[in-house]
Design a protein around this motif. Sequence first.
Motif, short mmCIF file in Angstrom:
data_model
loop_
_atom_site.label_atom_id
_atom_site.label_comp_id
_atom_site.label_asym_id
_atom_site.label_seq_id
_atom_site.Cartn_x
_atom_site.Cartn_y
_atom_site.Cartn_z
N VAL A 21 1.88 -19.55 10.13
CA VAL A 21 1.74 -19.24 8.71
C VAL A 21 1.06 -17.88 8.52
N TYR A 22 0.04 -17.60 9.31
CA TYR A 22 -0.78 -16.39 9.12
C TYR A 22 -0.02 -15.11 9.44
N VAL A 23 0.72 -15.08 10.54
CA VAL A 23 1.36 -13.84 10.99
C VAL A 23 2.34 -13.29 9.96
N PRO A 24 3.27 -14.08 9.42
CA PRO A 24 4.18 -13.52 8.41
C PRO A 24 3.46 -13.07 7.14
N ILE A 25 2.46 -13.82 6.71
CA ILE A 25 1.71 -13.43 5.51
C ILE A 25 0.98 -12.12 5.76
N ARG A 26 0.36 -11.98 6.93
CA ARG A 26 -0.36 -10.74 7.26
C ARG A 26 0.59 -9.55 7.32
N LEU A 27 1.76 -9.74 7.92
CA LEU A 27 2.75 -8.65 7.97
C LEU A 27 3.20 -8.26 6.57
N PHE A 28 3.48 -9.25 5.73
CA PHE A 28 3.92 -8.97 4.36
C PHE A 28 2.86 -8.20 3.59
N LEU A 29 1.61 -8.65 3.67
CA LEU A 29 0.54 -7.97 2.95
C LEU A 29 0.31 -6.56 3.46
N THR A 30 0.43 -6.37 4.76
CA THR A 30 0.26 -5.03 5.33
C THR A 30 1.35 -4.09 4.84
N MET A 31 2.58 -4.57 4.82
CA MET A 31 3.69 -3.71 4.37
C MET A 31 3.55 -3.37 2.89
N THR A 32 3.16 -4.33 2.06
CA THR A 32 3.05 -4.05 0.64
C THR A 32 1.88 -3.12 0.34
N VAL A 33 0.79 -3.25 1.08
CA VAL A 33 -0.36 -2.36 0.87
C VAL A 33 0.04 -0.94 1.24
N ARG A 34 0.73 -0.77 2.33
CA ARG A 34 1.16 0.57 2.74
C ARG A 34 2.12 1.16 1.72
N SER A 35 3.00 0.34 1.19
CA SER A 35 3.95 0.82 0.19
C SER A 35 3.22 1.28 -1.08
N ARG A 36 2.27 0.46 -1.53
CA ARG A 36 1.51 0.83 -2.73
C ARG A 36 0.68 2.09 -2.50
N ARG A 37 0.11 2.21 -1.32
CA ARG A 37 -0.69 3.39 -0.99
C ARG A 37 0.17 4.65 -0.98
N LEU A 38 1.38 4.55 -0.43
CA LEU A 38 2.29 5.70 -0.40
C LEU A 38 2.70 6.11 -1.81
N LYS A 39 3.02 5.13 -2.64
CA LYS A 39 3.40 5.44 -4.03
C LYS A 39 2.25 6.10 -4.77
N LEU A 40 1.03 5.62 -4.54
CA LEU A 40 -0.13 6.20 -5.20
C LEU A 40 -0.36 7.64 -4.75
N LEU A 41 -0.23 7.90 -3.46
CA LEU A 41 -0.39 9.26 -2.95
C LEU A 41 0.68 10.20 -3.51
N GLN A 42 1.91 9.71 -3.62
CA GLN A 42 2.97 10.54 -4.20
C GLN A 42 2.69 10.84 -5.67
N ARG A 43 2.17 9.87 -6.39
CA ARG A 43 1.84 10.08 -7.80
C ARG A 43 0.72 11.11 -7.94
N ILE A 44 -0.28 11.01 -7.07
CA ILE A 44 -1.39 11.97 -7.10
C ILE A 44 -0.87 13.38 -6.82
N ARG A 45 0.03 13.52 -5.86
CA ARG A 45 0.59 14.85 -5.56
C ARG A 45 1.35 15.41 -6.76
N ARG A 46 2.14 14.57 -7.41
CA ARG A 46 2.89 15.03 -8.60
C ARG A 46 1.94 15.47 -9.71
N LEU A 47 0.88 14.70 -9.94
CA LEU A 47 -0.09 15.06 -10.98
C LEU A 47 -0.80 16.37 -10.64
N ARG A 48 -1.14 16.56 -9.37
CA ARG A 48 -1.79 17.81 -8.97
C ARG A 48 -0.86 18.99 -9.17
N GLU A 49 0.42 18.80 -8.84
CA GLU A 49 1.39 19.87 -9.05
C GLU A 49 1.53 20.20 -10.53
N GLU A 50 1.57 19.16 -11.36
CA GLU A 50 1.69 19.39 -12.81
C GLU A 50 0.46 20.10 -13.36
#
Length: 78
Positions: free
Chosen positions: A42-71
């Motif tokens: 049970v733990y391994v798939p949940i941990r993998l899912f949470l890790t992937m979603t956290v990385r995805s959210r972090r990447l989107k946030l960094l991209q948004r920050i870059r766009r705002l800095r450029e603007e």
Amino acid sequence: MEEMITTSLADALSDGSADPGTGPSAMAFLIITGLGLAMAVVYVPIRLFLTMTVRSRRLKLLQRIRRLREELGQPIEG
């Protein structure tokens, strides 16, 4: 005295209680091992899912920050 020890040892070995594959300790070991495996399954798939979603959210946030800095770096048009 030796005869009593020998007799007691022979009696203990003959009733099968010295067999490590039987008894409550073996059953407890199997139950704990089974629960551990179930938790890992049970733990391994949940941990993998949470890790992937956290990385995805972090990447989107960094991209948004870059766009705002450029603007903010561009002069105001108006």
